[in-house]
Design an enzyme around this catalytic site. Structure first.
Site, PDB file in Angstrom:
ATOM      1  CE1 TYR A   1      -2.705   7.816  -2.898  1.00 48.73           C
ATOM      2  CE2 TYR A   1      -1.810   9.582  -4.252  1.00 48.73           C
ATOM      3  CZ  TYR A   1      -1.963   8.235  -3.995  1.00 48.73           C
ATOM      4  OH  TYR A   1      -1.384   7.315  -4.830  1.00 48.73           O
TER       5      TYR A   1
ATOM      6  CB  ALA B   1     -15.968   1.369  -0.509  1.00 50.36           C
TER       7      ALA B   1
ATOM      8  CD  GLU C   1      -3.069  -0.327   0.066  1.00 46.33           C
ATOM      9  OE1 GLU C   1      -3.176   0.103  -1.102  1.00 46.33           O
ATOM     10  OE2 GLU C   1      -3.588  -1.369   0.457  1.00 46.33           O
TER      11      GLU C   1
ATOM     12  CB  THR D   1       4.643   0.486  -2.459  1.00 47.84           C
ATOM     13  OG1 THR D   1       3.571  -0.322  -2.950  1.00 47.84           O
ATOM     14  CG2 THR D   1       4.878   0.175  -1.006  1.00 47.84           C
TER      15      THR D   1
ATOM     16  CG  ASP E   1      -6.405   2.399  -7.614  1.00 48.88           C
ATOM     17  OD1 ASP E   1      -5.723   1.678  -6.880  1.00 48.88           O
ATOM     18  OD2 ASP E   1      -6.838   3.517  -7.266  1.00 48.88           O
TER      19      ASP E   1
HETATM   20  C1  GLA Z   1      -5.080   4.935  -4.204  1.00 47.46           C
HETATM   21  C2  GLA Z   1      -4.259   5.320  -5.435  1.00 47.46           C
HETATM   22  C3  GLA Z   1      -3.260   4.215  -5.780  1.00 47.46           C
HETATM   23  C4  GLA Z   1      -2.425   3.803  -4.565  1.00 47.46           C
HETATM   24  C5  GLA Z   1      -3.335   3.523  -3.371  1.00 47.46           C
HETATM   25  C6  GLA Z   1      -2.559   3.244  -2.109  1.00 47.46           C
HETATM   26  O1  GLA Z   1      -5.901   3.839  -4.484  1.00 47.46           O
HETATM   27  O2  GLA Z   1      -5.106   5.559  -6.527  1.00 47.46           O
HETATM   28  O3  GLA Z   1      -2.440   4.629  -6.838  1.00 47.46           O
HETATM   29  O4  GLA Z   1      -1.467   4.777  -4.264  1.00 47.46           O
HETATM   30  O5  GLA Z   1      -4.217   4.602  -3.119  1.00 47.46           O
HETATM   31  O6  GLA Z   1      -1.839   2.060  -2.192  1.00 47.46           O
END
Ligand code: GLA
Length: 332
Positions: A195, A101, A16, A18, A146
């Site tokens: 973020y 979510a 996570e 990374t 994602d």
């Molecule tokens: C979100 C971002 C991803 C990733 C995750 C954390 O989902 O879109 O790129 O950084 O957070 O792992």
């Protein structure tokens, strides 16, 4: 001719925060997915959905996706601005994914829209375009996790993604495990800058230490003056190592070790990366203490959202049971 595109969400087993420093992640594409269906034509992309308010009406020459209303239409607009299709599209969006979510409902929407309006390319190219669309739409400097999980999913497998090489190695999941995702009840918003702040701290660490993906022990962290930057970098360095441990442990079927690595990942997200919340911590604790649960941790960006648990089949009845599924595709 009717065109239907399906794009799965993703759940990240481990790895996570990374991806933005070219590290390792281990997501799977879920059977929960978003479907866009309709007909090409006209000069705008017009989508309606029973799941959200308002229609997405986006001219094919849209200039600034971030200003489009309603909010969900920005992701559609981001994709349209990146694909620049020659004709429009009129259709509907349906989804089995819970929205906002932490299961990447926005990435699934972007990828499904991109395929529906005619983008052709490799899984990586589609994912990279969708990532650019997400950044344009939301202003959040997200990584590739994602979108690449959504395009590249493989039934029965997690995906070990090296976010620097952009290489993918499918990792077979043992047959006797279940993946559950449980919502904390806390809705998250990444657009508030938290973020981005986390990832700025990583940039500062990399300015002094070089690429974090190449740092394999925590010794060099002593040289970082700012304790916050040190904590953020320590999360990433230790998390990259945990991904490798989990991949090895899955190969051997050592689910106890997978569970311990998930617990360590959660502790690191809570204490070092500071993206958990008391509600999420309490949920992780409760699920971890449940009989038949190998491990549980925060999944996704955090600040609320979902917990992923790896369990003996049937150990948990709450949340969503997800199975590792194939990646995004057009239905012919
Ligand atoms: C979100 C971002 C991803 C990733 C995750 C954390 O989902 O879109 O790129 O950084 O957070 O792992």
């Amino acid at each position: 001719m009717r065109i239907t595109a399906v794009a799965p969400g993703r759940v990240n087993l481990i790895g996570e925060h990374t991806d933005t420093t070219g590290g390792l992640v281990l997501p799977l594409a879920t059977d929960l997915a978003t479907t866009v269906t309709g007909i090409r034509g006209g000069d705008e992309v017009r989508l309606t959905s029973d799941d959200v308010e308002g229609a997405a009406v986006v001219p094919i020459d849209v200039e600034d996706p971030a200003t489009v209303e309603p909010g969900w239409a920005r992701y559609v607009a981001g994709v349209v601005a990146e694909v620049r299709p020659g004709t429009g599209f009129v259709g509907t969006v349906t989804t089995t994914l819970p929205l906002g979510a932490g299961l990447s409902s926005s990435a699934a929407l972007e990828v499904a829209v991109a395929l529906a309006i005619g983008l052709e390319g490799t899984d990586l190219e589609v994912a990279q375009l969708a990532q650019r669309a997400e950044r344009r739409a939301s202003g959040v400097p997200c990584g590739i996790l994602d979108q690449l999980a959504s395009t590249s999913g493989r039934a029965g497998h997690a995906l070990l993604i090296d976010c620097h090489e952009l290489s993918i190695q499918p990792v077979e999941l043992p047959p006797d495990v279940e993946v559950r995702v449980v919502h904390s009840g806390q809705v998250r918003a990444l657009t508030d800058g938290r973020y981005a702040q986390r990832h700025q701290a990583l940039n500062r660490a990399e300015a002094e230490l070089g690429p974090l993906r190449l740092v394999t022990d925590t010794g060099p962290l002593e040289g970082l003056g700012d304790p916050e930057v040190r904590r953020r970098a320590r999360h990433v360095i230790t998390e990259n190592a945990r991904v490798k441990v989990v991949v090895e442990a899955l190969h051997r079927g050592d689910l106890g070790l997978v569970g311990r690595a998930m617990a360590d990942s959660h502790a690191s997200l809570r204490d070092d990366f500071e993206v958990s919340t008391p509600l999420v911590d309490a949920l992780v604790e409760r699920l971890t203490a449940t009989e038949g649960v190998h491990g549980a941790r925060l999944t996704g960006a955090g600040f609320g959202g979902c917990v992923v648990a790896l369990t003996v089949p049937g150990a948990l009845s709450e949340g969503w049971k997800v199975t590792a599924s194939t990646g995004a595709h057009l239905v012919r």
